[in-house]
Design an enzyme around this catalytic site. Structure first.
Site, PDB file in Angstrom:
ATOM      1  N   ASP A   1       0.808  -1.225   0.000  1.00  0.00           N
ATOM      2  CA  ASP A   1       0.000   0.000   0.000  1.00  0.00           C
ATOM      3  C   ASP A   1       0.842   1.275   0.000  1.00  0.00           C
ATOM      4  OD1 ASP A   1      -2.277  -1.621   0.103  1.00  0.00           O
ATOM      5  OD2 ASP A   1      -2.203  -1.699   2.291  1.00  0.00           O
TER       6      ASP A   1
ATOM      7  N   LYS B   1       1.797   2.159  -5.139  1.00  0.00           N
ATOM      8  CA  LYS B   1       2.352   1.608  -6.388  1.00  0.00           C
ATOM      9  C   LYS B   1       1.428   1.896  -7.572  1.00  0.00           C
ATOM     10  CE  LYS B   1       2.298  -2.421  -4.384  1.00  0.00           C
ATOM     11  NZ  LYS B   1       2.016  -2.074  -2.991  1.00  0.00           N
TER      12      LYS B   1
ATOM     13  N   GLY C   1      -4.562  -4.291  -3.830  1.00  0.00           N
ATOM     14  CA  GLY C   1      -5.563  -3.263  -4.084  1.00  0.00           C
ATOM     15  C   GLY C   1      -4.803  -2.017  -4.474  1.00  0.00           C
ATOM     16  N   HIS C   2      -4.826  -1.675  -5.751  1.00  0.00           N
ATOM     17  CA  HIS C   2      -4.035  -0.553  -6.260  1.00  0.00           C
ATOM     18  C   HIS C   2      -4.976   0.571  -6.677  1.00  0.00           C
ATOM     19  CE1 HIS C   2      -0.586  -3.573  -7.303  1.00  0.00           C
ATOM     20  NE2 HIS C   2      -0.834  -3.478  -6.026  1.00  0.00           N
TER      21      HIS C   2
ATOM     22  N   GLN D   1       1.916  -6.005  -3.309  1.00  0.00           N
ATOM     23  CA  GLN D   1       2.412  -6.111  -1.929  1.00  0.00           C
ATOM     24  C   GLN D   1       3.717  -5.312  -1.770  1.00  0.00           C
ATOM     25  OE1 GLN D   1       1.327  -9.507  -3.401  1.00  0.00           O
ATOM     26  NE2 GLN D   1      -0.595  -8.535  -2.857  1.00  0.00           N
TER      27      GLN D   1
HETATM   28  P1  GDP Z   1      -0.806   0.338  -3.576  1.00  0.00           P
HETATM   29  O1  GDP Z   1      -1.406  -0.951  -3.117  1.00  0.00           O
HETATM   30  O2  GDP Z   1       0.655   0.405  -3.324  1.00  0.00           O
HETATM   31  O3  GDP Z   1      -1.156   0.679  -5.002  1.00  0.00           O
HETATM   32  O4  GDP Z   1      -1.447   1.477  -2.655  1.00  0.00           O
HETATM   33  P2  GDP Z   1      -3.007   1.621  -2.259  1.00  0.00           P
HETATM   34  O5  GDP Z   1      -3.746   2.144  -3.425  1.00  0.00           O
HETATM   35  O6  GDP Z   1      -3.510   0.382  -1.618  1.00  0.00           O
HETATM   36  O7  GDP Z   1      -2.890   2.667  -1.084  1.00  0.00           O
HETATM   37  C1  GDP Z   1      -2.394   3.947  -1.287  1.00  0.00           C
HETATM   38  C2  GDP Z   1      -3.497   4.945  -0.891  1.00  0.00           C
HETATM   39  O8  GDP Z   1      -2.942   6.231  -0.773  1.00  0.00           O
HETATM   40  C3  GDP Z   1      -4.584   5.068  -1.937  1.00  0.00           C
HETATM   41  O9  GDP Z   1      -5.792   5.394  -1.296  1.00  0.00           O
HETATM   42  C4  GDP Z   1      -4.104   6.234  -2.802  1.00  0.00           C
HETATM   43  O10 GDP Z   1      -5.170   6.908  -3.450  1.00  0.00           O
HETATM   44  C5  GDP Z   1      -3.472   7.116  -1.754  1.00  0.00           C
HETATM   45  N1  GDP Z   1      -2.327   7.915  -2.193  1.00  0.00           N
HETATM   46  C6  GDP Z   1      -1.328   7.582  -3.058  1.00  0.00           C
HETATM   47  N2  GDP Z   1      -0.397   8.561  -3.097  1.00  0.00           N
HETATM   48  C7  GDP Z   1      -0.826   9.522  -2.241  1.00  0.00           C
HETATM   49  C8  GDP Z   1      -0.272  10.774  -1.807  1.00  0.00           C
HETATM   50  O11 GDP Z   1       0.806  11.183  -2.210  1.00  0.00           O
HETATM   51  N3  GDP Z   1      -0.997  11.483  -0.889  1.00  0.00           N
HETATM   52  C9  GDP Z   1      -2.177  11.042  -0.385  1.00  0.00           C
HETATM   53  N4  GDP Z   1      -2.797  11.784   0.500  1.00  0.00           N
HETATM   54  N5  GDP Z   1      -2.722   9.865  -0.765  1.00  0.00           N
HETATM   55  C10 GDP Z   1      -2.038   9.111  -1.662  1.00  0.00           C
HETATM   56  P1  IMO Z   2      -0.973  -4.166  -2.248  1.00  0.00           P
HETATM   57  O1  IMO Z   2      -0.547  -4.726  -3.567  1.00  0.00           O
HETATM   58  C1  IMO Z   2      -0.907  -4.577   2.117  1.00  0.00           C
HETATM   59  C2  IMO Z   2      -0.819  -8.680   3.684  1.00  0.00           C
HETATM   60  C3  IMO Z   2      -2.025  -9.134   4.476  1.00  0.00           C
HETATM   61  C4  IMO Z   2      -1.368 -10.088   5.446  1.00  0.00           C
HETATM   62  C5  IMO Z   2      -0.297 -10.759   4.575  1.00  0.00           C
HETATM   63  C6  IMO Z   2      -0.731 -12.097   3.985  1.00  0.00           C
HETATM   64  O2  IMO Z   2      -2.269  -3.448  -2.273  1.00  0.00           O
HETATM   65  O3  IMO Z   2       0.133  -3.400  -1.617  1.00  0.00           O
HETATM   66  P2  IMO Z   2      -2.343 -12.767   1.967  1.00  0.00           P
HETATM   67  O4  IMO Z   2      -3.802 -12.540   1.780  1.00  0.00           O
HETATM   68  O5  IMO Z   2      -1.479 -12.193   0.902  1.00  0.00           O
HETATM   69  O6  IMO Z   2      -1.998 -14.198   2.248  1.00  0.00           O
HETATM   70  O7  IMO Z   2      -1.990 -11.972   3.332  1.00  0.00           O
HETATM   71  O8  IMO Z   2      -0.020  -9.852   3.520  1.00  0.00           O
HETATM   72  N1  IMO Z   2      -1.114  -8.155   2.319  1.00  0.00           N
HETATM   73  C7  IMO Z   2      -1.091  -6.858   2.002  1.00  0.00           C
HETATM   74  N2  IMO Z   2      -0.897  -5.759   2.760  1.00  0.00           N
HETATM   75  N3  IMO Z   2      -1.081  -4.452   0.779  1.00  0.00           N
HETATM   76  C8  IMO Z   2      -1.245  -5.539   0.000  1.00  0.00           C
HETATM   77  O9  IMO Z   2      -1.276  -5.482  -1.343  1.00  0.00           O
HETATM   78  C9  IMO Z   2      -1.313  -6.809   0.608  1.00  0.00           C
HETATM   79  N4  IMO Z   2      -1.507  -8.071   0.146  1.00  0.00           N
HETATM   80  C10 IMO Z   2      -1.369  -8.879   1.199  1.00  0.00           C
HETATM   81  O10 IMO Z   2      -2.649  -8.054   5.115  1.00  0.00           O
HETATM   82  O11 IMO Z   2      -0.705  -9.368   6.444  1.00  0.00           O
HETATM   83 MG    MG Z   3      -2.910  -1.593  -1.839  1.00  0.00          MG
END
Ligand code: GDP
Ligand code: IMO
Ligand code: MG
Length: 462
Positions: free
Chosen positions: A29, A32, A56-57, A239
Site C-alpha cells: 500500500d 504503487k 488493491g491498487h 504487496q
Molecule cells: P498500492 O497498493 O501500493 O497501489 O497502494 P493503495 O492504493 O492500496 O494505497 C495507497 C493509498 O494512498 C490510496 O488510497 C491512494 O489513493 C493514496 N495515495 C497515493 N499517493 C498519495 C499521496 O501522495 N498522498 C495522499 N494523500 N494519498 C495518496
Molecule cells: P498491495 O498490492 C498490504 C498482507 C495481508 C497479510 C499478509 C498475507 O495493495 O500493496 P495474503 O492474503 O497475501 O496471504 O496476506 O499480507 N497483504 C497486504 N498488505 N497491501 C497488500 O497489497 C497486501 N496483500 C497482502 O494483510 O498481512
Molecule cells: Mg494496496
C-alpha cells in the site's frame, strides 16, 4: 552476421528504452498503483508478476477513481498493453468481476489484456481454506486478506495446482480431484464447512476456460517479442518487499515474491533484460494484518496518520496499522531490490505535524543495529531508535515545483535519502495523478527515454 546486425539494432533501441520494476519497499500500500499509472505514457506494456486479488491498487485522476486488484494499473491508459504473468494466482470470479467493472466504466480490455496460460487458478476452496486456517490460528493468525492466496501458491508448489491454460484440458480433473480431496480433509479437520462438490468445481472450470479464452496467451512469447522490438516494459509489483515470502517478516508475509527478482520468475523475462528498479516508499509506515511492527503508533499520532492518510485497506477495508518511517526496513528493501531511485508518496499526510520521527536503527537486546534481523523473535524485540525532525506545518498538497516545498519538507526528503541510500525522483503529495512532483533525475530521464515530456503532459490529462 545478419543476426549480429539485428542484435545491434535492438541494443541501439534499448539504449533509450528501459524495462523497469516498480516495487513496494515496505509492507504494501505504498502507492504503487498511482505511480505505475503516472509513468504509463513512457512504456509500451505493464506487467504484473505475482500475487492475486489480495492487492488493491488505487488510481485517481481528475474525478475518476479506480481500485485495481488483479489487472495491471496500466489498463486505464487506452491502447497500452497489459500482461498478467505466470507468477500470479488468478481467481476467475474476481477477474471477471473486475473486467465487468472496467467495461462498465468504459475501459476496453479486449485485445490489450493478456493472461499467462501458466498463471495458477485460485479456486473458491482456496479462500475457504485460508479463512478456516486463520480462524484456527486464533490470536496467532497472519491477518491475511482471506482471499485464498496462501493455499493457491501452496497447491502450485505441491504440484496439484491447475493453470489457467489447462482449466478444461484432458486429465486435469485427476489433479483437481487430488487437490480438492486434500483441501476437504483439512477443512474437515479444522471443523469448517465443506467446499462445493468436486463435480461442480469441474463444471465451473470448463465454464471459466471458455470465458478466459480471449485473454489467455503464452505471455512469455509476447514479452520476448516485445523486447526484441525494443519496447519498454514496466513490471508492476504487488504487496511489498517486507511481505516477500523469502525475504519478508516470515511468517507474517504473503506467499509470493514481490521483490524485483519475482519480475523474472513471474514473467519469463530474464534478469539481463531489466534495467532498474523504482522503489515506492510511503513517507511513513503502514502495515495491515499481524506481525511485529517496531515503533507502531497506537495513540493519537497513529490515529492522525490513519485518518489524514485514509489508511484503510483497499481490499478488505481493515484499518491499517501506522508508524513512523522505518529506515532500517527500507534500507534492507533497497538492497534486496537494487533500488537506486525512489518515489516518495503521501508526504502531504505529514503536513500538520509539529515533529516527525524516523526510525534509523533498532535496539535489540541492548545492542543497536542498522540491519533488519532475519529471526522474527529478534525482530519482535526490536525497539526503534528515532531521530526527530521538525515538521513544516504547511500544505504540500499538489505542489509540483520543488522550490515551493517548505524547507523542512525538503530536508525530510534529503534525510530519508541519506538514511536509505537511494535518491528520490518523484514526490507524491496527493492521491491523484496530477499531484506528483517529478524531479530532474538522470535515471528517471534515461528510463523514460524521450517520453518524460509525455508523462508530464499526461499527468494533467484527466
Ligand atoms: P498500492 O497498493 O501500493 O497501489 O497502494 P493503495 O492504493 O492500496 O494505497 C495507497 C493509498 O494512498 C490510496 O488510497 C491512494 O489513493 C493514496 N495515495 C497515493 N499517493 C498519495 C499521496 O501522495 N498522498 C495522499 N494523500 N494519498 C495518496
Ligand atoms: P498491495 O498490492 C498490504 C498482507 C495481508 C497479510 C499478509 C498475507 O495493495 O500493496 P495474503 O492474503 O497475501 O496471504 O496476506 O499480507 N497483504 C497486504 N498488505 N497491501 C497488500 O497489497 C497486501 N496483500 C497482502 O494483510 O498481512
Ligand atoms: Mg494496496
Amino acid at each position: 552476421m545478419l543476426a549480429c546486425a539485428a542484435a545491434a539494432k535492438v541494443a541501439d533501441v534499448r539504449r533509450i528504452m528501459a524495462n523497469i520494476v516498480v516495487v513496494g519497499m515496505q509492507w504494501g500500500d505504498e502507492g504503487k498503483g498511482k505511480i505505475v499509472d503516472l509513468l504509463c505514457p513512457a512504456f509500451d506494456a505493464v506487467v504484473r508478476y505475482q500475487g492475486g486479488h489480495n492487492a488493491g491498487h488505487t488510481v485517481k485522476f481528475g474525478d475518476r477513481h479506480f481500485a485495481l486488484r488483479l489487472i495491471p494499473s496500466g489498463i486505464l491508459h487506452p491502447g497500452l498493453r497489459c500482461i498478467m504473468g505466470n507468477g500470479m494466482v488468478v481467481s476467475p470470479e474476481a477477474f471477471f468481476e473486475e473486467i465487468e467493472q472496467l467495461h462498465a466504466a468504459g475501459v476496453e480490455t479486449r485485445g490489450r489484456l493478456f493472461i499467462s496460460n501458466r498463471a495458477q487458478a485460485l479456486l473458491p476452496v482456496h479462500a475457504a481454506l485460508d479463512q478456516a486456517r486463520e480462524k484456527g490460528l486464533g490470536e496467532g493468525k497472519i491477518g491475511t486478506t482471506a482471499r485464498g492466496i496462501g493455499p493457491a501458491y501452496e497447491m502450485k508448489a505441491a504440484r496439484f495446482g491447475v493453470r489457467l491454460g489447462e482449466l478444461a484440458a484432458e486429465g486435469v480433473d485427476v489433479r483437481l480431484r487430488s487437490q480438492l480431496a486434500r483441501i476437504s480433509a483439512e477443512l474437515v479437520a479444522l471443523g469448517a464447512e465443506l467446499p462445493p462438490l468436486p463435480a461442480r468445481v469441474e463444471d465451473d472450470c470448463r465454464a471459466w476456460a471458455r470465458k478466459f479464452e480471449p485473454y489467455l496467451a503464452d505471455t512469455e512469447h509476447l514479452l520476448h517479442e516485445a523486447l526484441e522490438r525494443g519496447e519498454s516494459l514496466m513490471f508492476e509489483g504487488a504487496q511489498g518487499a517486507l511481505l516477500d515470502v523469502d525475504h519478508g517478516t516470515y511468517p507474517f508475509v504473503t506467499s509470493s515474491n514481490p521483490t524485483a527478482g519475482g519480475a523474472c520468475t513471474g514473467t519469463g523475462v530474464p534478469p539481463t533484460a531489466i534495467d532498474g528498479t523504482l522503489g515506492i516508499v510511503k513517507a511513513y509506515t503502514t502495515r495491515v494484518g499481524g506481525g511485529p511492527f517496531p515503533g507502531e503508533l497506537t495513540g493519537e499520532t497513529g490515529e492522525y496518520l490513519r485518518k489524514r492518510g485514509n489508511e484503510f485497506g483497499t481490499v478488505t477495508g481493515r484499518p491499517r496499522r501506522c508508524g513512523w518511517f522505518d529506515a532500517v526496513a527500507v534500507r534492507y528493501a533497497r538492497r534486496l531490490n537494487g533500488a537506486k531511485l525512489l518515489a516518495l508518496t503521501k508526504l502531504d499526510v505529514l503536513d500538520e505535524l509539529d515533529e516527525i520521527q524516523v526510525c534509523v536503527a533498532y535496539r535489540i537486546d541492548g545492542a543497536v543495529t542498522r540491519d533488519l534481523p532475519s529471526r522474527l523473535d529478534r525482530f519482535a524485540r526490536a525497539e526503534p531508535v528515532f531521530e526527530t525532525l521538525p515538521g513544516w506545518k504547511r500544505s504540500t498538497v499538489g505542489v509540483l515545483e520543488e522550490s515551493e516545498l517548505p524547507k523542512e519538507a525538503r530536508d525530510y526528503v534529503t534525510f530519508l535519502e541519506r538514511e536509505v541510500g537511494a535518491e528520490v525522483g518523484l514526490i507524491s503529495t496527493g492521491p491523484r495523478r496530477e499531484e506528483t512532483l517529478l524531479r530532474e533525475h538522470p535515471l528517471l530521464a534515461s528510463w523514460t527515454g524521450g517520453r518524460l515530456a509525455k508523462v508530464i503532459a499526461e499527468r494533467h490529462a484527466g
